[in-house]
Design a protein around this motif. Structure first.
Motif, short mmCIF file in Angstrom:
data_model
loop_
_atom_site.label_atom_id
_atom_site.label_comp_id
_atom_site.label_asym_id
_atom_site.label_seq_id
_atom_site.Cartn_x
_atom_site.Cartn_y
_atom_site.Cartn_z
N HIS A 30 144.65 -21.44 152.79
CA HIS A 30 144.43 -20.44 153.84
C HIS A 30 145.14 -20.73 155.16
O HIS A 30 145.24 -19.84 156.00
CB HIS A 30 142.92 -20.29 154.10
N GLY A 31 145.60 -21.96 155.35
CA GLY A 31 146.32 -22.29 156.58
C GLY A 31 145.44 -22.39 157.81
O GLY A 31 145.95 -22.32 158.93
N SER A 32 144.14 -22.56 157.61
CA SER A 32 143.23 -22.64 158.75
C SER A 32 141.93 -23.29 158.33
O SER A 32 141.45 -23.09 157.22
CB SER A 32 143.02 -21.24 159.32
N ILE A 33 141.37 -24.07 159.26
CA ILE A 33 140.09 -24.72 158.99
C ILE A 33 138.98 -23.67 158.94
O ILE A 33 138.12 -23.71 158.07
CB ILE A 33 139.79 -25.80 160.04
N SER A 34 139.01 -22.72 159.86
CA SER A 34 137.95 -21.71 159.89
C SER A 34 137.98 -20.84 158.64
O SER A 34 136.94 -20.55 158.05
CB SER A 34 138.02 -20.85 161.15
N ALA A 35 139.17 -20.43 158.19
CA ALA A 35 139.27 -19.61 156.98
C ALA A 35 138.85 -20.40 155.75
O ALA A 35 138.20 -19.87 154.84
CB ALA A 35 140.69 -19.07 156.81
N ALA A 36 139.19 -21.68 155.72
CA ALA A 36 138.77 -22.54 154.60
C ALA A 36 137.26 -22.66 154.58
O ALA A 36 136.63 -22.56 153.51
CB ALA A 36 139.42 -23.92 154.74
N GLY A 37 136.66 -22.87 155.74
CA GLY A 37 135.21 -22.95 155.83
C GLY A 37 134.55 -21.66 155.35
O GLY A 37 133.59 -21.69 154.57
N MET A 42 130.86 -22.24 154.56
CA MET A 42 130.37 -23.21 155.54
C MET A 42 130.83 -22.81 156.93
O MET A 42 131.81 -22.08 157.09
CB MET A 42 130.81 -24.64 155.19
N SER A 43 130.13 -23.29 157.92
CA SER A 43 130.47 -22.97 159.30
C SER A 43 131.75 -23.67 159.70
O SER A 43 132.13 -24.70 159.11
CB SER A 43 129.34 -23.40 160.24
#
Length: 113
Positions: A30-37, A42-43
């Motif tokens: 996904h190229g992002s921590i927030s999108a992966a979460g 997960m938050s």
């Protein structure tokens, strides 16, 4: 069907298991921590804390921040991070192959013998 789950204790506060590896794979995808979460339910805070623990535990970046452009920044796995995931998945495959006959017997209620 019985399955094997691998957690590797690399040090007192450095553990690597299926959840962290899946998070790393989702960051790569996904190229992002927030999108992966989000993909893992997960938050962002939880995902960020796990990434920080992984980076700190290995003493070098496993996940790197990407400088933002029009659409903002993101995150990606470092070359070392890609290798960490590959090694973990290799260990997982090797362990599953070695454990297969034992898992089959457990799943069958240890009928043989």
């Amino acid at each position: 069907m019985a399955t094997l789950s691998i957690r590797i204790d690399l040090g007192p506060d450095n553990r690597l298991g299926p959840g962290k590896v899946q998070l790393l794979e989702m960051i790569a995808e996904h190229g992002s921590i927030s999108a992966a979460g989000r993909a893992l339910g997960m938050s962002y805070r939880r995902a960020w804390m796990l990434v920080e623990a992984i980076n700190t535990g290995f003493g070098q970046p496993v996940v790197e921040a990407q400088i933002g452009g029009r659409s903002g920044g993101g995150a990606r796995l470092s070359a070392f991070g890609i290798e960490v995931v590959a090694q973990y998945r290799g260990i997982e495959r090797a362990a599953a192959a070695a454990a297969a006959p034992f898992l089959a017997r457990l799943a069958a209620g240890i009928a043989e013998g």
